[in-house]
Design a protein around this motif. Structure first.
Motif, PDB file in Angstrom:
ATOM      1  N   CYS A  54       1.179  -1.028   0.304  1.00 41.77           N
ATOM      2  CA  CYS A  54      -0.369  -0.289  -0.122  1.00 41.77           C
ATOM      3  C   CYS A  54       1.348   1.544   0.329  1.00 41.77           C
ATOM      4  CB  CYS A  54      -1.006   0.032   1.435  1.00 41.77           C
ATOM      5  SG  CYS A  54      -1.743  -1.180   1.624  1.00 41.77           S
ATOM      6  N   ASP A  55      -0.367   2.408  -0.354  1.00 45.19           N
ATOM      7  CA  ASP A  55       1.062   3.026  -0.626  1.00 45.19           C
ATOM      8  C   ASP A  55      -0.158   5.056   0.058  1.00 45.19           C
ATOM      9  OD1 ASP A  55       3.327   5.104  -0.501  1.00 45.19           O
ATOM     10  OD2 ASP A  55       3.712   5.018  -2.017  1.00 45.19           O
ATOM     11  N   VAL A  56       0.600   6.251   0.724  1.00 43.87           N
ATOM     12  CA  VAL A  56      -0.221   7.243   0.442  1.00 43.87           C
ATOM     13  C   VAL A  56       0.312   8.711   0.262  1.00 43.87           C
ATOM     14  CG1 VAL A  56       0.456   6.992   3.372  1.00 43.87           C
ATOM     15  CG2 VAL A  56      -2.028   8.004   3.000  1.00 43.87           C
ATOM     16  N   GLY A  57      -0.176   8.749   0.390  1.00 42.97           N
ATOM     17  CA  GLY A  57      -0.244  11.040  -0.149  1.00 42.97           C
ATOM     18  C   GLY A  57      -1.071  11.927   0.179  1.00 42.97           C
ATOM     19  N   VAL A 100       2.086   1.524  -5.682  1.00 42.05           N
ATOM     20  CA  VAL A 100       3.009   3.048  -5.166  1.00 42.05           C
ATOM     21  C   VAL A 100       2.064   3.617  -5.782  1.00 42.05           C
ATOM     22  CG1 VAL A 100       4.648   2.375  -6.917  1.00 42.05           C
ATOM     23  CG2 VAL A 100       5.191   3.740  -4.873  1.00 42.05           C
ATOM     24  N   LEU A 101       2.005   5.025  -5.415  1.00 45.67           N
ATOM     25  CA  LEU A 101       1.558   6.294  -5.724  1.00 45.67           C
ATOM     26  C   LEU A 101       2.692   7.431  -5.382  1.00 45.67           C
ATOM     27  CD1 LEU A 101      -0.016   8.579  -3.484  1.00 45.67           C
ATOM     28  CD2 LEU A 101      -1.508   6.387  -3.711  1.00 45.67           C
ATOM     29  N   CYS A 102       2.518   8.591  -5.787  1.00 41.31           N
ATOM     30  CA  CYS A 102       3.649   9.647  -6.374  1.00 41.31           C
ATOM     31  C   CYS A 102       2.810  11.343  -6.403  1.00 41.31           C
ATOM     32  CB  CYS A 102       4.766   9.763  -6.448  1.00 41.31           C
ATOM     33  SG  CYS A 102       5.772  11.063  -6.086  1.00 41.31           S
ATOM     34  N   VAL A 103       2.155  11.872  -5.679  1.00 46.56           N
ATOM     35  CA  VAL A 103       1.691  12.981  -5.859  1.00 46.56           C
ATOM     36  C   VAL A 103       2.478  14.480  -6.531  1.00 46.56           C
ATOM     37  CG1 VAL A 103      -0.007  14.815  -4.560  1.00 46.56           C
ATOM     38  CG2 VAL A 103       0.249  12.724  -3.832  1.00 46.56           C
ATOM     39  N   ALA A 104       1.586  14.705  -7.228  1.00 41.81           N
ATOM     40  CA  ALA A 104       2.493  16.087  -7.513  1.00 41.81           C
ATOM     41  C   ALA A 104       3.333  17.538  -7.076  1.00 41.81           C
ATOM     42  CB  ALA A 104       1.676  16.543  -8.903  1.00 41.81           C
ATOM     43  N   PRO A 105       4.380  17.331  -6.625  1.00 37.75           N
ATOM     44  CA  PRO A 105       5.040  18.427  -5.577  1.00 37.75           C
ATOM     45  C   PRO A 105       4.104  19.826  -5.120  1.00 37.75           C
ATOM     46  CG  PRO A 105       6.270  18.129  -8.057  1.00 37.75           C
ATOM     47  CD  PRO A 105       5.421  17.987  -8.361  1.00 37.75           C
ATOM     48  N   ASN A 106       4.193  20.228  -4.875  1.00 36.54           N
ATOM     49  CA  ASN A 106       3.791  22.035  -4.715  1.00 36.54           C
ATOM     50  C   ASN A 106       2.513  21.724  -4.596  1.00 36.54           C
ATOM     51  OD1 ASN A 106       7.308  23.199  -5.054  1.00 36.54           O
ATOM     52  ND2 ASN A 106       6.337  22.987  -7.077  1.00 36.54           N
ATOM     53  N   GLY A 107       1.653  20.853  -3.798  1.00 39.47           N
ATOM     54  CA  GLY A 107       0.599  20.935  -3.412  1.00 39.47           C
ATOM     55  C   GLY A 107      -0.595  20.497  -4.893  1.00 39.47           C
ATOM     56  N   GLY A 108      -0.189  20.202  -5.165  1.00 41.41           N
ATOM     57  CA  GLY A 108      -1.117  19.777  -7.102  1.00 41.41           C
ATOM     58  C   GLY A 108      -1.650  18.809  -6.928  1.00 41.41           C
ATOM     59  N   ASP A 109      -2.661  19.006  -7.768  1.00 38.67           N
ATOM     60  CA  ASP A 109      -4.212  18.237  -7.590  1.00 38.67           C
ATOM     61  C   ASP A 109      -3.575  16.684  -8.974  1.00 38.67           C
ATOM     62  OD1 ASP A 109      -4.396  19.099  -9.893  1.00 38.67           O
ATOM     63  OD2 ASP A 109      -5.248  19.774 -10.019  1.00 38.67           O
ATOM     64  N   LYS A 110      -2.391  16.932  -9.315  1.00 41.38           N
ATOM     65  CA  LYS A 110      -2.693  15.092  -9.760  1.00 41.38           C
ATOM     66  C   LYS A 110      -1.957  14.384  -8.896  1.00 41.38           C
ATOM     67  CE  LYS A 110      -2.566  18.053 -14.062  1.00 41.38           C
ATOM     68  NZ  LYS A 110      -3.605  17.129 -15.054  1.00 41.38           N
ATOM     69  N   LEU A 122      -2.457   8.096 -14.617  1.00 39.81           N
ATOM     70  CA  LEU A 122      -2.249   9.457 -13.993  1.00 39.81           C
ATOM     71  C   LEU A 122      -3.081   9.969 -13.491  1.00 39.81           C
ATOM     72  CD1 LEU A 122      -0.676  12.327 -13.939  1.00 39.81           C
ATOM     73  CD2 LEU A 122      -1.378  13.252 -15.785  1.00 39.81           C
ATOM     74  N   PHE A 123      -3.973  10.593 -12.346  1.00 38.50           N
ATOM     75  CA  PHE A 123      -5.155  11.392 -12.572  1.00 38.50           C
ATOM     76  C   PHE A 123      -5.292  12.143 -11.891  1.00 38.50           C
ATOM     77  CE2 PHE A 123      -4.090   6.397 -11.772  1.00 38.50           C
ATOM     78  CZ  PHE A 123      -5.632   5.848 -12.028  1.00 38.50           C
ATOM     79  N   SER A 124      -6.097  12.484 -11.448  1.00 38.24           N
ATOM     80  CA  SER A 124      -6.352  14.585 -10.698  1.00 38.24           C
ATOM     81  C   SER A 124      -7.739  14.296  -9.982  1.00 38.24           C
ATOM     82  CB  SER A 124      -6.590  14.912 -11.640  1.00 38.24           C
ATOM     83  OG  SER A 124      -7.440  15.637 -13.003  1.00 38.24           O
ATOM     84  N   PHE A 125      -7.506  15.367  -9.595  1.00 39.15           N
ATOM     85  CA  PHE A 125      -8.455  15.372  -8.739  1.00 39.15           C
ATOM     86  C   PHE A 125      -8.950  16.810  -7.766  1.00 39.15           C
ATOM     87  CE2 PHE A 125     -10.131  15.586  -4.103  1.00 39.15           C
ATOM     88  CZ  PHE A 125     -11.386  14.722  -4.264  1.00 39.15           C
ATOM     89  N   ASP A 126      -9.958  17.373  -8.262  1.00 42.80           N
ATOM     90  CA  ASP A 126     -10.852  18.707  -7.459  1.00 42.80           C
ATOM     91  C   ASP A 126     -11.260  18.719  -6.819  1.00 42.80           C
ATOM     92  OD1 ASP A 126     -11.421  21.336  -8.300  1.00 42.80           O
ATOM     93  OD2 ASP A 126     -11.812  21.625  -9.952  1.00 42.80           O
ATOM     94  N   GLY A 127     -10.637  19.748  -5.476  1.00 38.70           N
ATOM     95  CA  GLY A 127     -10.840  19.727  -4.389  1.00 38.70           C
ATOM     96  C   GLY A 127     -12.420  20.545  -4.143  1.00 38.70           C
ATOM     97  N   TRP A 150       8.602  12.455  -8.419  1.00 39.57           N
ATOM     98  CA  TRP A 150       8.302  13.750  -9.159  1.00 39.57           C
ATOM     99  C   TRP A 150       9.532  14.341  -9.273  1.00 39.57           C
ATOM    100  CZ3 TRP A 150       4.056  14.789 -12.677  1.00 39.57           C
ATOM    101  CH2 TRP A 150       3.310  14.654 -12.455  1.00 39.57           C
ATOM    102  N   SER A 151       9.471  14.985 -10.045  1.00 39.21           N
ATOM    103  CA  SER A 151      11.398  16.008  -9.965  1.00 39.21           C
ATOM    104  C   SER A 151      10.126  17.351  -9.312  1.00 39.21           C
ATOM    105  CB  SER A 151      11.628  16.459 -11.411  1.00 39.21           C
ATOM    106  OG  SER A 151      10.213  16.634 -12.501  1.00 39.21           O
ATOM    107  N   THR A 152      11.348  18.152  -8.457  1.00 37.94           N
ATOM    108  CA  THR A 152      10.595  19.002  -7.939  1.00 37.94           C
ATOM    109  C   THR A 152      10.365  19.801  -8.356  1.00 37.94           C
ATOM    110  OG1 THR A 152      13.314  19.019  -6.820  1.00 37.94           O
ATOM    111  CG2 THR A 152      11.700  20.593  -6.435  1.00 37.94           C
ATOM    112  N   ASP A 153       9.567  20.227  -9.788  1.00 39.84           N
ATOM    113  CA  ASP A 153       9.057  20.546 -10.721  1.00 39.84           C
ATOM    114  C   ASP A 153       8.287  20.577 -11.341  1.00 39.84           C
ATOM    115  OD1 ASP A 153      10.656  19.558 -12.647  1.00 39.84           O
ATOM    116  OD2 ASP A 153      11.849  21.606 -13.803  1.00 39.84           O
ATOM    117  N   GLY A 154       7.576  19.685 -11.085  1.00 37.07           N
ATOM    118  CA  GLY A 154       6.898  18.916 -11.567  1.00 37.07           C
ATOM    119  C   GLY A 154       7.349  18.427 -13.658  1.00 37.07           C
ATOM    120  N   THR A 155       8.198  19.273 -14.002  1.00 37.30           N
ATOM    121  CA  THR A 155       7.992  18.888 -15.145  1.00 37.30           C
ATOM    122  C   THR A 155       8.901  17.142 -15.358  1.00 37.30           C
ATOM    123  OG1 THR A 155       8.975  20.743 -15.476  1.00 37.30           O
ATOM    124  CG2 THR A 155       9.858  18.596 -17.439  1.00 37.30           C
ATOM    125  N   PHE A 156       9.249  16.433 -14.873  1.00 36.09           N
ATOM    126  CA  PHE A 156       9.674  14.966 -15.258  1.00 36.09           C
ATOM    127  C   PHE A 156       9.088  13.629 -13.770  1.00 36.09           C
ATOM    128  CE2 PHE A 156      12.502  17.211 -17.058  1.00 36.09           C
ATOM    129  CZ  PHE A 156      12.927  16.521 -18.033  1.00 36.09           C
TER     130      PHE A 156
END
Length: 608
Positions: A54-57, A100-110, A122-127, A150-156
């Motif tokens: 399992c994984d969490v973010g 495994v899961l990984c959330v986009a950096p900087n509080g992203g919604d993806k 890739l998923f997205s969620f509109d809070g 994710w890379s820090t800038d979310g590019t890669f």
């Protein structure tokens, strides 16, 4: 939005953990009693998924942040971390367990997920609308995916698993920016350098590898006091190209593909330090660019009476924590400001360390291994998930009297290695101590004439070379002493079984069945098991990736590796079992292309 099945609706479970805290009385600002530090709410564990990986973010920031979890039931859920209510579910997107899961950096919604169905999605969620959607397939592997970052800038996005490679993917168009080959069987974790120059990965054998992602030019040699005339002689530039490995070392515990021990190594937020689980139930640190282990600063439980000598020859404990991990550390997770480090172990202990002080400030023991965790970027809380599929939010992790885990911290406070020169520096000092009558400081150079100056510079270079050769020789001797015993000589395509290796010892019996111009066939017998695992590999790595492992219940002791496939043969058993031939082609249009057959009684296979 999708409806939530009744069998996955969240329900409260009794508290399964006992939280204890240890605040060292040696901290100068501790004025209260240790009893005050014990008043902390235990995490309340809630049902989330079936047992398994399992994984969490955290998805989003602030009070509107959500928890996203994934598990072995092929499902991904977005939850309210306070009420536990499932606000959206993705139950049919993946066809197998989501590892495994990984959330986009900087509080992203993806966020992205990796699964046993060999895909990354890739998923997205509109809070605000409480609505989520599956956006696209990012990439696909031929074997299960085990690691994402994710890379820090979310590019890669970096992805790895059992395909023995790490893919670096440009998320703007899903193109493969880089493919980084790896010798290990399974990539267990990946982590981007926050500065975007390096990528680290740790495999199931405990090998930590760091690759360069950009061209990096380094200046080697030279001295500050050299004049311009000699600068060209003493200084040269070397460059590291993208894809080059700048470090590869066996530092983490040995684990297996689907083990909860993730060998999770992580860069600190400023990119100066890389933390990784160690092989002595500890945590090791590596300094950026130098890639040397900060050996004096390992986080581990102290052995009774064990001390270290500091630079001023004063004795200090190995670590100030009264207790630490009693088994291998599974993964590490830095706090947002880099001052604290969360560790989870196979011993079911979760601990938070003050890295500079090398002491545990908070910990609790659970009844299952915690296999995933993430700090909340703007709060004193950590989201957790265990191998039983339960999730929890551990609140008020760091005691109120200490610096908050998301508060800004001065760079000097984070440089816990200040004053260290590393193993290489200590070796050079030892070599130079043998000849103290010679000048050592740069101030002495200014008083020399030209001839004496160049003689002194040459002497220093020779001392440096001698120290390096001495350290290299010592390393070689140590490696030889600990190296495994070599396999007895064998014919190409056949090897006799070493009966002494068939006992149920603590180590697996590993031997070659074939070693020819095409590649190798290796069998490994796990201690206490009644089967072996057979792996094939090609010398020409561009020909094909790793061939899936063959589970051997027949005791194959002969192999032949050819252009089109691999053949195996077993000698039969004393209980009357017939000898067996097995063939697996490398490529075929058929659904089940491999075949197996028994030989008449009294016959057995042979290698020509």
């Amino acid at each position: 939005p999708h409806s939530v099945p009744e069998d996955v609706a969240p329900r409260r479970l009794p508290s399964l953990s006992k939280v204890t805290h240890h605040i060292s009385s040696r901290r100068p600002h501790d004025t209260g009693s240790d009893t005050d530090a014990l008043h902390m709410a235990s995490p309340e564990w809630n049902f989330g998924h079936v047992a398994g990986a399992c994984d969490v973010g955290y998805l989003g920031v602030g009070d509107d942040a959500k928890l996203v979890t994934c598990g072995a039931d092929n499902a991904v859920y977005v939850r309210n971390p306070t009420s536990g209510e499932v606000e959206h579910s993705f139950t049919e997107t993946h066809g197998d367990a989501v590892n495994v899961l990984c959330v986009a950096p900087n509080g992203g919604d993806k966020f992205v997920t990796g699964s046993d169905d060999c895909s990354v999605k890739l998923f997205s969620f509109d809070g605000t609308k409480i609505a989520g959607e599956f956006e696209k397939n990012v990439t696909r592997f031929s074997l299960p995916v085990r690691a994402l970052a994710w890379s820090t800038d979310g590019t890669f996005l970096a992805a790895g698993g059992e395909d023995s490679m790490v893919k670096v993917i440009d998320m703007s168009d899903n193109s493969i920016a880089m493919e980084l080959p790896h010798r290990g069987k399974c990539i267990k974790s990946v982590s981007f350098d926050p500065k975007g120059e390096f990528l680290s990965a740790c495999d199931d054998a405990g090998v930590l590898t760091v690759w360069a992602l950009k061209t990096i030019t380094k200046k080697d040699g030279g001295d500050d006091d050299d004049d311009d005339e000699n600068a060209d002689d003493d200084t040269h530039k070397s460059s590291i190209e993208p894809g080059d490995s700048v470090m590869s070392a066996t530092v983490a515990p040995v684990t297996n593909n689907d083990s909860p021990a993730a060998n999770g190594a992580k860069w600190r937020g400023d990119g100066l330090v890389l933390a990784a689980p160690g092989r002595e139930n500890d945590v090791t640190f590596f300094k950026r660019d130098e890639w040397t282990e900060l050996e004096k600063h390992r986080l581990m439980a102290p052995i009774d009476g064990e001390v270290n000598l500091d630079d001023d020859d004063t004795e200090t404990p190995v670590a100030k924590a009264s207790t630490g991990h009693a088994d291998a550390v599974s993964f590490v997770e830095w706090s947002p400001n880099g001052k604290y480090l969360l560790t989870s172990g196979v011993d079911c202990l979760v601990a938070v360390w003050d890295v500079a002080a090398r002491e545990i400030i908070a910990k609790f023991s659970h009844d299952a291994v915690v296999c995933g965790a993430e700090w909340k970027g703007d709060a004193n809380a950590v989201a957790l998930v265990d191998v039983n599929g339960q999730w929890a939010v551990w609140r008020d992790v760091v005691p109120a009297k200490m610096t908050s885990p998301f508060a800004a911290v001065a760079a000097e406070e984070l440089e816990f290695w200040t004053g260290d020169r590393g193993v290489a520096g200590d070796a050079n000092d030892a070599a130079n101590d043998d000849d103290d009558e010679e000048p050592r400081s740069d101030d002495d150079l200014a008083d020399m004439d030209e001839e004496s100056y160049y003689l002194e510079m040459e002497r220093r270079r020779q001392e440096t070379r001698k120290a390096a050769e001495k350290a290299k020789a010592a390393t070689a001797v140590a490696a030889t002493a600990t190296a495994p015993q070599s396999q007895p000589p064998f014919q190409v395509g056949a090897v006799a079984v070493d009966k002494s290796q068939k006992s149920s010892t603590a180590t697996a019996a590993r031997r070659f069945l074939c070693y020819n111009m095409m590649g190798t066939v290796v069998t490994t017998g796990e201690p206490g098991s009644d089967f072996n695992s057979i792996e094939m590999a090609f010398h020409d790595t561009s020909r094909q990736g790793r061939v899936p492992t063959i589970t051997d219940y027949h005791g194959y002791d002969l192999a032949s590796l050819g252009e089109r496939g691999c053949a195996l043969a077993s000698p039969g058993g004393k209980d009357g079992a017939c000898a067996t031939l097995f063939y697996r082609p490398f490529e075929s249009w058929a659904h089940l292309p491999e075949w197996r057959g028994g030989l008449p009684e009294g016959e057995k296979g042979g290698a020509g």
